[in-house]
Design an enzyme around this catalytic site. Structure first.
Site, PDB file in Angstrom:
ATOM      1  N   HIS A   1      -3.985   0.814   8.161  1.00 32.55           N
ATOM      2  CA  HIS A   1      -4.485   0.420   6.852  1.00 32.55           C
ATOM      3  C   HIS A   1      -5.886  -0.182   6.925  1.00 32.55           C
ATOM      4  CE1 HIS A   1      -4.123  -1.069   2.662  1.00 32.55           C
ATOM      5  NE2 HIS A   1      -4.749  -2.152   3.115  1.00 32.55           N
TER       6      HIS A   1
ATOM      7  N   ASN B   1     -13.986   8.965  -1.016  1.00 35.36           N
ATOM      8  CA  ASN B   1     -14.627   7.813  -1.643  1.00 35.36           C
ATOM      9  C   ASN B   1     -14.255   6.586  -0.822  1.00 35.36           C
ATOM     10  OD1 ASN B   1     -15.350   9.525  -3.791  1.00 35.36           O
ATOM     11  ND2 ASN B   1     -13.468   9.052  -4.889  1.00 35.36           N
TER      12      ASN B   1
ATOM     13  N   CYS C   1       0.465   3.587   3.409  1.00 35.75           N
ATOM     14  CA  CYS C   1       0.949   3.172   4.723  1.00 35.75           C
ATOM     15  C   CYS C   1       2.300   3.830   5.004  1.00 35.75           C
ATOM     16  CB  CYS C   1       1.088   1.657   4.780  1.00 35.75           C
ATOM     17  SG  CYS C   1      -0.478   0.758   4.876  1.00 35.75           S
TER      18      CYS C   1
ATOM     19  N   GLN D   1      -9.559  13.142  -0.540  1.00 33.28           N
ATOM     20  CA  GLN D   1      -8.841  13.986  -1.485  1.00 33.28           C
ATOM     21  C   GLN D   1      -9.305  15.432  -1.373  1.00 33.28           C
ATOM     22  OE1 GLN D   1      -8.207  12.097  -5.498  1.00 33.28           O
ATOM     23  NE2 GLN D   1      -9.615  10.553  -4.705  1.00 33.28           N
TER      24      GLN D   1
ATOM     25  N   CYS E   1       0.833  -1.204   0.000  1.00 33.73           N
ATOM     26  CA  CYS E   1       0.000   0.000   0.000  1.00 33.73           C
ATOM     27  C   CYS E   1       0.869   1.255   0.000  1.00 33.73           C
ATOM     28  CB  CYS E   1      -0.914   0.009   1.219  1.00 33.73           C
ATOM     29  SG  CYS E   1      -1.858   1.543   1.398  1.00 33.73           S
TER      30      CYS E   1
ATOM     31  N   HIS F   1      -8.558   7.173   3.189  1.00 34.94           N
ATOM     32  CA  HIS F   1      -8.040   8.448   2.710  1.00 34.94           C
ATOM     33  C   HIS F   1      -9.129   9.204   1.968  1.00 34.94           C
ATOM     34  CE1 HIS F   1      -7.882   6.135  -1.025  1.00 34.94           C
ATOM     35  NE2 HIS F   1      -7.705   7.273  -1.688  1.00 34.94           N
TER      36      HIS F   1
ATOM     37  N   HIS G   1      -6.639   1.868   1.689  1.00 32.93           N
ATOM     38  CA  HIS G   1      -6.237   2.628   2.873  1.00 32.93           C
ATOM     39  C   HIS G   1      -7.189   3.814   3.074  1.00 32.93           C
ATOM     40  CE1 HIS G   1      -2.828   3.577   5.694  1.00 32.93           C
ATOM     41  NE2 HIS G   1      -3.516   4.715   5.746  1.00 32.93           N
TER      42      HIS G   1
END
Length: 417
Positions: A130, A170, A67, A185, A64, A183, A181
């Site tokens: 994660h 998303n 991470c 934006q 990933c 997250h 993971h």
């Protein structure tokens, strides 16, 4: 970063050690090539970013890129640990110094108006864990994410050529997420996107017709549906006219209320004309144009309200011993430049899942005509979201993490839908 991109760490309390570690990856400088083109039939801007075809796609967990870095595997984040990290996307839809090439007006060639895709796309990593999700965070970490959103909004919105700053998350493969993971934006857009343009138009129409602000009236009307609101989450019990508790509300027809939960400073409700099976809008009760306008009281209450809302979504599709996480989009709408006096900061949170085993697909009417057909009545969705809030009130989200959806494969019925 090794290729010249910017990386920013955000911390509350004592930051993790090893923050000064360098990015040792042998990366070439990023040279994205994108452009924006205007649809002559609708006026909407479309971003064309062919280089994104090469972006990282569903890597295994031990590879990933979000991470922390460790020996033998270097990631996008050089530090061995972090709280919240923000960095420029390696495969951005928009890139380059905003304002250097503004989107041109349609003058000499109104059918082929185009410009370079100048803007900024950032990745916001909510946690180094994660296997977590935003709903698994504690209130301190959720507040830190809010602070990061606020900081990025303040910095990006003043760049020349940036029209709107858009923060979003998303979650779920059903949504199209390519990195598991947790997250989100942040986009610094050089144009006003279609949904915001429609809100601007509707706000102007409402002002002309009533002399009032559209969003003030909208929030007031939803709050009025449950009478005099109390601080704290609304639940099935608190919406009962027989409840003697201090959280009880005066409601003539509580089953028709679309309010899901409310605090002293925030209100979450299913919109009257919801497009998605389960869709909730979250507004601060006091209208502000963007994250930078929130005061300390509003910021302090936000983590409890937002985490409560996300955890309700995670409890929507439980089926006996099986728990199915709701794939969702959390879209934060902020006022674009020049419209701060009329538009309002708010969240539009929705899932494409309509039952534990059925997804909502955008079929001919939605994709072809932008005319949504909702399978779930908004009032039912609000009742369901209140019920799952009551059921999970005593259990932290981290006590039993739901497994990711196991119903990704479409059934014949879904394919027909």
């Amino acid at each position: 970063m090794a290729d010249g991109r910017e990386l920013i760490y955000y911390d509350r309390g004592t930051p993790p050690t090893g923050r000064a570690v360098a990015d040792l990856r042998p990366l070439d400088a990023v040279a994205p090539s994108s452009e924006v083109r205007q649809d002559p039939m609708t006026g909407a801007w479309v971003t064309v970013a062919a280089h994104r075809q090469a972006r990282t796609y569903h890597p295994p967990a031990d590879e990933c890129p979000l991470c922390p870095s460790r020996e033998g595997r270097l990631s996008e984040i050089p530090a061995g640990d972090y709280q919240v990290a923000v960095f420029e996307n390696r495969f951005p839809s928009l890139a380059g110094e905003p304002g250097t090439h503004p989107v041109p007006p349609a003058l000499d060639d109104p059918l082929h108006s185009r410009g370079p895709g100048i803007g900024r796309c950032e990745v916001v990593c909510f946690t180094a864990d994660h296997d977590a999700s935003f709903a698994d965070l504690d209130e301190d970490r959720a507040r830190l994410v809010l602070d990061a959103w606020t900081d990025r909004t303040a910095e990006l919105s003043v760049l020349p050529g940036v029209r709107q700053v858009y923060c979003f998350e998303n979650r779920g493969t059903e949504i199209g997420v390519t990195l598991a993971h947790p997250h989100g934006q942040v986009y610094a857009l050089p144009f006003v996107p279609p949904r915001t343009a429609k809100m601007i138009d509707q706000a102007a129409r409402h002002r002309a017709a009533t002399g009032r602000n559209l969003f003030d009236d909208l929030v007031a009307a939803e709050r009025a549906s449950v009478g005099s609101l109390s601080v704290g989450s609304l639940s099935t019990d608190s919406l009962s006219t027989d409840s003697p508790s201090t959280d009880s509300l005066s409601v003539e027809r509580p089953e028709d209320s679309r309010v899901v939960l409310a605090g002293e400073y925030w209100t979450a409700f299913v919109p009257f004309a919801a497009r998605w099976p389960y869709e909730v809008h979250l507004f601060p009760n006091r209208r502000v144009p963007d994250f930078t306008g929130l005061n300390e009281d509003e910021r302090a209450e936000f983590p409890r309200i937002y985490l409560d809302l996300l955890r309700r979504f995670d409890r929507l599709f439980g089926d006996g011993d099986r728990q199915v996480r709701a794939p969702y989009i959390a879209a934060w709408h902020q006022a674009p430049a020049g419209h701060e006096d009329e538009l309002a900061l708010h969240l539009e949170l929705f899932t494409v899942r309509r039952t534990a085993d059925k997804l909502k697909y955008l079929a001919g009417t939605e994709s072809g005509m932008e005319a949504f057909m909702n399978d779930v009545a908004p009032e039912f969705a609000a009742r369901r979201l209140r019920e799952v809030g009551q059921a999970g009130a005593a259990t932290p989200a981290t006590a039993s993490r739901p497994t990711p959806g196991t119903t990704d494969d479409t059934t014949d019925e879904e394919a027909q839908r």
